[in-house]
Design an enzyme around this catalytic site. Structure first.
Site, PDB file in Angstrom:
ATOM      1  N   ARG A 294       0.314  22.236  24.163  1.00  0.00           N
ATOM      2  CA  ARG A 294       0.382  23.443  23.340  1.00  0.00           C
ATOM      3  C   ARG A 294       1.189  24.529  24.042  1.00  0.00           C
ATOM      4  O   ARG A 294       1.909  25.300  23.410  1.00  0.00           O
ATOM      5  CB  ARG A 294      -1.027  23.953  23.004  1.00  0.00           C
ATOM      6  CG  ARG A 294      -1.049  25.250  22.222  1.00  0.00           C
ATOM      7  CD  ARG A 294      -2.402  25.502  21.561  1.00  0.00           C
ATOM      8  NE  ARG A 294      -3.525  25.191  22.402  1.00  0.00           N
ATOM      9  CZ  ARG A 294      -4.029  25.996  23.350  1.00  0.00           C
ATOM     10  NH1 ARG A 294      -3.472  27.172  23.589  1.00  0.00           N
ATOM     11  NH2 ARG A 294      -5.063  25.610  24.069  1.00  0.00           N
TER      12      ARG A 294
ATOM     13  N   TYR B  71      12.794  34.253  -0.074  1.00  0.00           N
ATOM     14  CA  TYR B  71      11.942  33.097  -0.282  1.00  0.00           C
ATOM     15  C   TYR B  71      10.529  33.549  -0.654  1.00  0.00           C
ATOM     16  O   TYR B  71       9.943  34.414   0.007  1.00  0.00           O
ATOM     17  CB  TYR B  71      11.928  32.252   0.987  1.00  0.00           C
ATOM     18  CG  TYR B  71      10.886  31.170   1.011  1.00  0.00           C
ATOM     19  CD1 TYR B  71      10.729  30.302  -0.065  1.00  0.00           C
ATOM     20  CD2 TYR B  71      10.055  31.011   2.110  1.00  0.00           C
ATOM     21  CE1 TYR B  71       9.767  29.305  -0.044  1.00  0.00           C
ATOM     22  CE2 TYR B  71       9.097  30.019   2.143  1.00  0.00           C
ATOM     23  CZ  TYR B  71       8.953  29.177   1.061  1.00  0.00           C
ATOM     24  OH  TYR B  71       7.994  28.188   1.086  1.00  0.00           O
TER      25      TYR B  71
ATOM     26  N   ASP C 195      16.602  36.224   8.471  1.00  0.00           N
ATOM     27  CA  ASP C 195      16.333  34.834   8.138  1.00  0.00           C
ATOM     28  C   ASP C 195      17.681  34.167   7.895  1.00  0.00           C
ATOM     29  O   ASP C 195      18.365  34.442   6.914  1.00  0.00           O
ATOM     30  CB  ASP C 195      15.452  34.757   6.894  1.00  0.00           C
ATOM     31  CG  ASP C 195      15.043  33.325   6.542  1.00  0.00           C
ATOM     32  OD1 ASP C 195      15.753  32.387   6.960  1.00  0.00           O
ATOM     33  OD2 ASP C 195      14.039  33.150   5.836  1.00  0.00           O
TER      34      ASP C 195
ATOM     35  N   LYS D 220      15.243  22.812   7.070  1.00  0.00           N
ATOM     36  CA  LYS D 220      16.368  22.814   6.148  1.00  0.00           C
ATOM     37  C   LYS D 220      17.653  22.317   6.830  1.00  0.00           C
ATOM     38  O   LYS D 220      17.715  21.195   7.280  1.00  0.00           O
ATOM     39  CB  LYS D 220      16.527  24.210   5.550  1.00  0.00           C
ATOM     40  CG  LYS D 220      15.210  24.822   5.024  1.00  0.00           C
ATOM     41  CD  LYS D 220      14.520  23.963   3.996  1.00  0.00           C
ATOM     42  CE  LYS D 220      13.390  24.683   3.249  1.00  0.00           C
ATOM     43  NZ  LYS D 220      12.290  25.157   4.064  1.00  0.00           N
TER      44      LYS D 220
END
Length: 384
Positions: free
Chosen positions: A52, A105, A177, A202
């Site tokens: 982690r 978005y 973004d 993406k």
């Protein structure tokens, strides 16, 4: 030649990707492990303790994406929204204010409006292409100016450098973004932005086979805060997903060239189609943001949207009638996708200022032969 002097295509293949020193393997291995043996208590090998907090495969991706965005810190997450949440937690507290574009978005708006606003964060949405409107929206309590360009789904273009100037004059952190453009076409940090966020699902991953997100910045203090959220909240990218993302990045530049050329051809072909009211694509000279996009981007990307003259029913039929353009959420893969934002990617913003008109169809143009893609859309449109 130092790495920073190397061209984008070279860094996309080599940054953070040194061959395995033990075997000489050209492709670094996947470190599929949850923990690491210590040489005595606190004796971490290479700084790795527990998956982690860090993993060599994830580290290689973080180094790579930071290089491509011309930043110094890359932090990888299990999804794009996890990356967005980390930067929001690192910059906002109760009573703070964020300014968001009115065409982003739907998941970004949902994240802020449904999870952060209830904790006391204040949200204003504004037309980001209107600099006067952006200035008017800023308050003494504004901490973040959130820019998405090209925007989703109407492909609005924001002048990043101009908004950076406005934001920094007000002491505001400017977040961009960059998912739709990718660093192959646009590098916001070089235009003055403080932070870049990505859904690496993406274009960066590029093959519709991995979920992930990233934050990139050159601000040491902010990067430390984001890394703490990454560690403490635990939304880290797993080793195999990190490896797949690195694999996708190696062809990012050549893929984006093909995505862009195909999308431009599709946009130009259908710009005057009788069934289509409007094509939203910044590569068209008729697009209101074309000049700015041509200045701050090296290509116009693979995303476009169309509005249908005959309204909602026509848009739904188009979205459900193509063959090569598969009806699915997401975007940026090598295969072409088509979607109906009003009930798919932007269903969560119905009834808000971000609501998407029901006659809009969003298209992710892949890298197939463009003649086949045009023929597929042509065959679907007569049914509209």
């Amino acid at each position: 030649m130092t790495e920073s002097q190397q061209a984008f295509n070279t860094r996309a293949i080599h940054a953070g990707q040194e061959f395995d020193p033990t075997t000489g393997a050209v492709v670094p291995p996947i470190y599929q492990t949850s923990t690491f043996v210590q040489d005595g208590i606190g004796g971490f090998r290479g700084g790795y303790e527990y998956a982690r907090s860090g993993n060599p495969t994830r580290s290689s991706l973080e180094t790579l994406i930071a290089s491509l965005e011309s930043g110094t810190h890359g932090i990888a997450f299990s999804s794009g929204l996890a990356a967005e949440d980390a930067i929001l937690r690192s910059t906002l507290a109760s009573g703070d204010h964020i300014v968001l574009g009115n065409d982003v978005y739907g998941g970004t708006h949902r994240l802020i409006n449904r999870l952060h606003v209830p904790t006391g964060v204040e949200l204003t949405t504004v037309e980001m292409s209107d600099s006067d409107a952006v200035r008017a929206a800023l308050r003494p309590t504004t901490k973040v100016l959130w820019v998405e360009t090209p925007s989703n789904p109407l492909m609005k273009i924001t002048d990043i450098a101009e908004l950076v100037e406005i934001g920094h004059a007000a002491g505001v952190t400017v977040v961009v973004d960059n998912t739709f453009a990718s660093p192959a076409l646009q590098q916001p940090l070089l235009l003055g932005a403080d932070v870049v966020v990505h859904s690496t699902t993406k274009y960066i991953g590029g093959h519709s086979d991995v979920l992930g997100g990233a934050v990139v910045t050159s601000d040491d203090e902010l990067a430390e805060k984001v890394r703490f959220v990454q560690f403490a909240a635990g939304a880290v990218l797993a080793p195999f997903e990190a490896w797949l993302t690195v694999r996708g990045i190696k062809t990012l530049a050549v893929r984006m060239e093909r995505h862009s050329s195909n999308a431009l051809a599709v946009a130009q072909h259908f710009a005057e189609h009788p069934a289509i009211e409007r094509v939203y694509y910044p590569g068209l000279e008729s697009h209101p943001g074309h000049r700015i996009a041509a200045t701050q981007m090296s290509g116009f990307g693979g995303m476009l949207s169309v509005s249908l003259r005959d309204g909602e029913g026509a848009a739904r039929r188009l979205a459900e009638s193509t063959k090569l353009f598969q009806l699915a959420e997401s975007l940026g893969g090598v295969e072409s996708l088509i979607g109906y934002p009003s009930e798919m990617t932007h269903a969560s913003v119905r009834g808000t200022p971000l609501e998407v008109a029901p006659n809009i169809v969003r298209i992710s143009v892949g890298i197939e032969d463009v003649a086949d893609l045009i023929a597929d859309l042509e065959s679907a449109l007569p049914r509209v």
